[in-house]
Design a protein around this motif. Structure first.
Motif, short mmCIF file in Angstrom:
data_model
loop_
_atom_site.label_atom_id
_atom_site.label_comp_id
_atom_site.label_asym_id
_atom_site.label_seq_id
_atom_site.Cartn_x
_atom_site.Cartn_y
_atom_site.Cartn_z
N GLY A 14 0.80 -1.21 0.00
CA GLY A 14 0.00 0.00 0.00
C GLY A 14 0.84 1.26 0.00
O GLY A 14 2.02 1.27 0.35
N LEU A 15 0.18 2.37 -0.39
CA LEU A 15 0.84 3.67 -0.46
C LEU A 15 1.42 4.06 0.90
O LEU A 15 2.54 4.58 1.00
CB LEU A 15 -0.17 4.72 -0.94
CG LEU A 15 0.34 6.16 -1.00
CD1 LEU A 15 1.44 6.30 -2.04
CD2 LEU A 15 -0.82 7.11 -1.33
N GLU B 160 4.62 2.26 1.57
CA GLU B 160 5.68 2.75 0.70
C GLU B 160 6.30 4.03 1.25
O GLU B 160 7.52 4.22 1.21
CB GLU B 160 5.13 2.98 -0.71
CG GLU B 160 4.84 1.69 -1.46
CD GLU B 160 4.38 1.93 -2.88
OE1 GLU B 160 4.43 0.99 -3.68
OE2 GLU B 160 3.95 3.07 -3.19
N ILE B 161 5.45 4.91 1.78
CA ILE B 161 5.95 6.14 2.41
C ILE B 161 6.84 5.80 3.60
O ILE B 161 7.92 6.37 3.78
CB ILE B 161 4.78 7.04 2.85
CG1 ILE B 161 4.00 7.53 1.63
CG2 ILE B 161 5.28 8.23 3.66
CD1 ILE B 161 2.72 8.27 1.98
N ILE B 162 6.37 4.87 4.43
CA ILE B 162 7.13 4.48 5.62
C ILE B 162 8.47 3.86 5.24
O ILE B 162 9.51 4.19 5.84
CB ILE B 162 6.31 3.50 6.48
CG1 ILE B 162 5.08 4.21 7.07
CG2 ILE B 162 7.17 2.89 7.58
CD1 ILE B 162 4.13 3.28 7.80
N ILE B 163 8.47 3.01 4.22
CA ILE B 163 9.72 2.36 3.79
C ILE B 163 10.70 3.39 3.25
O ILE B 163 11.92 3.33 3.54
CB ILE B 163 9.42 1.27 2.75
CG1 ILE B 163 8.66 0.12 3.39
CG2 ILE B 163 10.72 0.76 2.12
CD1 ILE B 163 8.17 -0.93 2.41
N ILE B 164 10.20 4.35 2.47
CA ILE B 164 11.07 5.41 1.95
C ILE B 164 11.70 6.19 3.10
O ILE B 164 12.89 6.50 3.09
CB ILE B 164 10.27 6.35 1.02
CG1 ILE B 164 9.90 5.62 -0.27
CG2 ILE B 164 11.08 7.61 0.70
CD1 ILE B 164 8.94 6.39 -1.16
N ALA B 165 10.88 6.50 4.11
CA ALA B 165 11.40 7.24 5.27
C ALA B 165 12.45 6.44 6.01
O ALA B 165 13.50 6.98 6.42
CB ALA B 165 10.24 7.59 6.20
N ILE B 166 12.22 5.14 6.17
CA ILE B 166 13.20 4.28 6.86
C ILE B 166 14.50 4.18 6.06
O ILE B 166 15.60 4.26 6.63
CB ILE B 166 12.59 2.88 7.09
CG1 ILE B 166 11.48 2.96 8.14
CG2 ILE B 166 13.68 1.90 7.53
CD1 ILE B 166 10.74 1.65 8.34
N LEU B 167 14.38 4.04 4.75
CA LEU B 167 15.58 3.98 3.91
C LEU B 167 16.38 5.27 4.00
O LEU B 167 17.62 5.25 4.09
CB LEU B 167 15.19 3.70 2.45
CG LEU B 167 14.61 2.31 2.15
CD1 LEU B 167 14.15 2.21 0.70
CD2 LEU B 167 15.65 1.22 2.44
N ALA C 106 5.09 12.32 1.00
CA ALA C 106 3.80 11.70 0.66
C ALA C 106 3.65 11.51 -0.84
O ALA C 106 2.88 10.64 -1.29
CB ALA C 106 2.65 12.57 1.21
N PHE C 107 4.36 12.32 -1.64
CA PHE C 107 4.27 12.20 -3.10
C PHE C 107 5.34 11.29 -3.68
O PHE C 107 5.28 10.94 -4.86
CB PHE C 107 4.38 13.59 -3.75
CG PHE C 107 3.26 14.52 -3.40
CD1 PHE C 107 1.99 14.02 -3.11
CD2 PHE C 107 3.46 15.89 -3.35
CE1 PHE C 107 0.95 14.87 -2.78
CE2 PHE C 107 2.42 16.76 -3.03
CZ PHE C 107 1.16 16.25 -2.74
N ALA C 108 6.33 10.92 -2.88
CA ALA C 108 7.45 10.12 -3.39
C ALA C 108 7.01 8.79 -4.00
O ALA C 108 7.56 8.38 -5.03
CB ALA C 108 8.46 9.88 -2.27
N PRO C 109 6.02 8.09 -3.43
CA PRO C 109 5.62 6.80 -4.02
C PRO C 109 5.03 6.93 -5.43
O PRO C 109 4.96 5.92 -6.16
CB PRO C 109 4.56 6.27 -3.04
CG PRO C 109 4.88 6.93 -1.75
CD PRO C 109 5.36 8.29 -2.13
#
Length: 391
Positions: A3-4, A7-14, A126-129
């Motif tokens: 889910g979106l 994906e936001i959470i994973i981007i932030a963790i990375l 929030a727009f990164a995904p």
């Protein structure tokens, strides 16, 4: 397909992980503000890369941004080497000039695309995904997954391969040079990776959050541990916590995700700064208070010891006369005498204070401490009195 939200959470963790790996070295090298300078100074490299390629998706932008980061460090060192201005002033001169050039280039030649200064500074995770990587019509996830993942691998590889050299040059660059480790080259390699880290993250999370994730988790881990490997691990953990907590709090408050993540990282640092068991503010205050009491015990013990064989001036050892001789209040005398009794340094009988054998050892060690000489009893006494620990 996840889910979106995730994906936001994973981007932030990375982003948190890739920043935390290098952030520890920036903090230890006292180059925290250099990351801020580089994060602004890379803008001309991004703008020039766009003017050359006509796209913001070219790897050339990352390469030029990294080179611009190295140029920032080189120019700062060149200005500092003149000894006409200090390093902080040189940094303040160099990066605003480069950042201004980037702003001019973007506003003049790239004003019709989304690579605006607000995007660079603030980002919008929030727009990164929605910026997907599609290969042969196959969607393989947000582009940020792959960019940040690659950056993490680069940073990890650099730290693993050059860990010994980085560790030595961070704490003693002269010794590193003596061993032939080329600390200057290592420094430029580190700054190049910091530049790549910043440019690979800014579009998703913005420069402000990148700086926060570079410095705050590393500074927090520094307060809790002095082992380099543990510091890196703790820095990564604090970065991930900041990302996760920041996202859920921002969603609850309907606020900026990147801004909340940066805020959480600052709050975590503030809490550790207050409550860290070794170097926290509360621990420091308590340690100073304890030192003050122990120095009072030392004063009392020395006073009694110096008059223990003085039968003509026995009143020097009378509890009721200490206020006159030491200038202490009655309540303070009661406190120090009771504390010294509990420590086994003195005994009190009929208002007459006598020093014990332990107290004699305490005084002898204290005299050695005052004269900056080592005494074998330090090892035994430091378990009970922090004045013998050097802290």
């Amino acid at each position: 397909m996840i889910g979106l939200q995730w994906e936001i959470i994973i981007i932030a963790i990375l982003a948190a992980i890739t920043c935390a790996i290098l952030g520890v070295f920036l903090v230890l090298r006292k180059m925290s503000m250099t990351s801020d300078a580089i994060s602004h100074a890379i803008l001309p490299g991004i703008a020039i890369g766009f003017l050359i390629t006509g796209t913001i998706n070219s790897p050339l932008l990352i390469i030029l941004a990294a080179l611009m980061g190295l140029l920032t460090v080189a120019m700062t060192e060149a200005v500092t080497s003149t000894r006409l201005v200090k390093e902080d002033a040189a940094t303040g001169l160099v990066f605003p000039a480069l950042f201004s050039i980037g702003v001019i280039l973007i506003s003049k030649y790239a004003s019709n695309i989304h690579i605006d200064t607000d995007s660079v500074l603030l980002g919008e995770i929030a727009f990164a995904p929605f910026d997907r990587l599609v290969i042969r019509e196959i969607d393989i996830g947000p582009k940020s997954f792959w960019v940040l993942g690659t950056t993490i691998l680069l940073n990890l590889l650099f730290v693993l391969v050059f860990f010994k050299e980085l560790k030595l040059s961070t704490f003693d660059s002269n010794l590193a040079a003596t061993f032939g480790f080329m600390p200057i080259l290592l420094n430029y390699m580190l700054m190049g990776l910091v530049s790549i880290t910043i440019v690979s993250s800014f579009e998703a999370v913005g420069v402000i959050l990148v700086i926060a994730l570079l410095i705050a988790p590393a500074a927090t881990s520094y307060l809790l541990n002095d082992n380099l490997k543990n510091m890196i691990t703790l820095s990564v953990i604090f970065g991930i916590i900041s990302a996760l907590a920041g996202y859920w709090i921002a969603r609850w408050l309907d606020a900026s995700i990147a801004g909340m993540m940066a805020t959480v990282s600052g709050l975590i640092f503030f809490l550790v700064y207050l409550l860290a068991p070794g170097q926290g503010l509360v621990a420091s205050v308590r340690r100073r208070q304890r030192q003050k009491l122990e120095f009072a015990q030392m004063t009392l013990a020395m006073h009694i010891y110096n008059h223990s064989d003085d039968s003509e001036n026995i009143e020097e050892r009378m509890k009721g006369k200490l206020g006159y001789h030491l200038g202490w209040s009655v309540s303070y005398i009661e406190k120090i005498v009771k504390r010294s009794q509990n420590s086994g340094i003195i005994t009190v009988k009929d208002d007459l204070i006598s020093i014990t054998s332990k107290g004699i050892g305490f005084v002898e060690a204290a005299n050695m401490l005052i004269s900056s000489k080592y005494h074998p009893s330090f090892q035994r006494l430091r378990n009970e009195f922090i004045i013998f620990t050097g802290n």
